[in-house]
Design a protein around this motif. Sequence first.
Motif, PDB file in Angstrom:
ATOM      1  N   ASP A 649      26.077  32.025  33.043  1.00 50.05           N
ATOM      2  CA  ASP A 649      27.288  32.277  32.280  1.00 50.05           C
ATOM      3  C   ASP A 649      27.050  33.310  31.176  1.00 50.05           C
ATOM      4  OD1 ASP A 649      28.564  30.270  33.761  1.00 50.05           O
ATOM      5  OD2 ASP A 649      27.781  28.718  32.392  1.00 50.05           O
ATOM      6  N   HIS A 651      28.373  34.043  27.403  1.00 50.79           N
ATOM      7  CA  HIS A 651      29.023  33.317  26.315  1.00 50.79           C
ATOM      8  C   HIS A 651      29.259  34.238  25.124  1.00 50.79           C
ATOM      9  CE1 HIS A 651      28.414  29.086  27.819  1.00 50.79           C
ATOM     10  NE2 HIS A 651      27.636  29.803  28.657  1.00 50.79           N
ATOM     11  N   ASP A 658      28.557  29.023  19.609  1.00 49.71           N
ATOM     12  CA  ASP A 658      28.990  29.348  20.959  1.00 49.71           C
ATOM     13  C   ASP A 658      30.486  29.087  21.084  1.00 49.71           C
ATOM     14  OD1 ASP A 658      29.325  29.810  23.634  1.00 49.71           O
ATOM     15  OD2 ASP A 658      27.754  28.419  24.298  1.00 49.71           O
ATOM     16  N   MET A 661      32.244  30.177  27.347  1.00 49.14           N
ATOM     17  CA  MET A 661      31.846  31.073  28.411  1.00 49.14           C
ATOM     18  C   MET A 661      32.928  32.110  28.668  1.00 49.14           C
ATOM     19  SD  MET A 661      30.890  30.045  32.336  1.00 49.14           S
ATOM     20  CE  MET A 661      32.565  29.511  32.686  1.00 49.14           C
TER      21      MET A 661
END
Length: 705
Positions: A649, A651, A658, A661
């Motif tokens: 993924d 991100h 975070d 994604m």
Amino acid sequence: MKKMIFLAASAALCVSGVRAADVVPNHIRHPLHVAAVKTLAPKSVVRMGAATASSSSTYAPTLAPGGLSNANVIAGLSWSALLGDTATYADNSVQQADIGSTVAPLDASGNVKNPVVSSVSNATASATFSGSVARDIKSVMSDTKEVKNYGAKLDDSQIYADLNIINSLWATNPHLVKISSGAIWPHSGNSAIVPSGNTGNIVVQAQGEINLWPSYPVTDYGIGFPVPYFGDGVSSILYGANASVALSRVDANDIGFNANLPNVAYNYVADTTKEPGNAGAPGMLNINIHTVAGRNKKGMESGVNDIFDSLSLGGFGDDDVQDWHHMGIYGTDWTWSNIQEVNQYVPFYFSTGVDGNYNQATYINEEDFATGGPENSKSSYDPTQFNRKMFWLAHGYGTMGYGTVDASGNKTAHIADAVTWKASTSYHRYQEIIVADQSGQPFTFYALSKSYTPSTGSPDSDASGATAPTWNFTTGSTTADGDLVWTCLGPFTADLGEVFGISGDNAPGTGWVARIGTLMSEDTDYIYDALFDFSKAAFDPNVTHVFTRMQKDMFLDLTADGTQAGQNNRLFGYTSGVGLAYTLSGSANGTGTESIPFYVADNGITKMSAFSVGSDTGSITNGREILRALNMDGSVPSSELSLRYSYPDLHMYVDNSDFGMIVRRVGVPASSSASCNEGDIAQDQNYLYMCVASNSWKRSALESW
């Protein structure tokens, strides 16, 4: 009877008049004799006196012939000797019959017309110019040592006798020897013989061409250069040898020239206010060589040809220098060590293929370096490790002095006398000196008179004090000294403002344009290090370190290939109104229209026409941070935005948090086995589709509530 008595008496007088006088020719008679002859009446050489009454029939004159006596004409001239002397002079005088046979005739000016065959060494003569004095011929002949004066004939009639004479003459170290024109030098076969005996600083001067002059052949490597050679250390001036006029010298067999003396020196001093020249137009020339290639000349002509063949095997420290120019500057004149000019007065068009010929090619300078073998291997990455250089520009302060540092780190300034402060000395305005402080650091000062007026530039100079002042070493500060004021320029530096400067007459505003195609190019040799290597450049720590400075709208052409079509296809530089940009030509991007796929504007905004991260094969390393937004000055911002890839993924992170994604939206799959990459997402009005594995889809129904 009387006539006979007279003749007898005359004969007796002639006999009695003969005396032991010097026999001398008429032209050097004693002045008294000359005076006596001039006194005689032209037609009364013998004049008798009056007869007196006498019982004797013998007649005798009462006076000497001509009426002279011991008492009445010339003291010291005896009348009784007059007739005898006259006869003697007549006997020793030049007789008309002798002129032209045993006696040389004289011309109208009294000069001898025929050659003199006896010794005239003591005869005197003077030159024709005013003020000349008479010298005897012996001393004049002794001024020059002519080889023939020693008995050499130099006509091939006595070769070895001539050689012995020459060797003996050379042994006397005669300094200057002359050889007459047309001489045949002693030889063996076709090889002239080099004189032996003592050699040294002798000069041989030929009065014209000589035959079979001896030579010192230089034949190594096919040079083929015979040098006139009259012995070791002997200089010669010959005509028609290996040049119209040849000045030659050979030092061989461990003989050398006088210490610190050149072979030839021409010295000239211009110390006058009467120089007629001005800026750009010299009024005084030391040496002027003017060569003209006329209209009818064919082939190549060289004005000055300077050849130096270095055959020495002395190694490092045994240096050979072909041309060494020294220039010492002590005053305020504008100075040039070298000026080269080419002036094309009548131009010709450079044909580029119409007729296949160039009318003209002009080069102001050509430097050719032919060599062989590899360089120092370190020179492929270190520009200071070399054995050969085409150009070496060295800059320094050697004439000013130097500094040393001892083991304890203490500096000592060794300042040259010319720039050392001196007491009670006149200094010109703006003249510089160097003064060291207590730490040994040298500083530069310039002088002005205390009464100096900038508008008039006067006084031009003034004197320092009797004792050294207390120096102020602060940059820009002043120090009073006698009638002077010294201004500190700061710590000593030897600045050179520019190494290469290019300028010209370009004046487009007037319609007169001067252009240069390329400042520097390279087209054949391989470059094994770099075009420019400044990996070891030393920068002043107080300035910004800049490799090059460029104007706006000036670019780096990244893909040029030396063709017109290959120019300006991929340019990188600052574009007006855009910023730092990468520009593609229409042919480079395939659209026919110029484009700027990438630029950074002055406000920090970056624009990219496309952005790709990695490839479908996952070439980006897992966990790698691939993009981060920074402040304009390059520092990390208080709020940070970045993209990070963590398989499988991508991100988005904000302040290291975070935000989830980033997925790739694709078209709605036709079936659950449609082609896809894990993480792909699709959507329609009824379902949300997700690729859970390669070519494997799952879907979820979308419902209202």
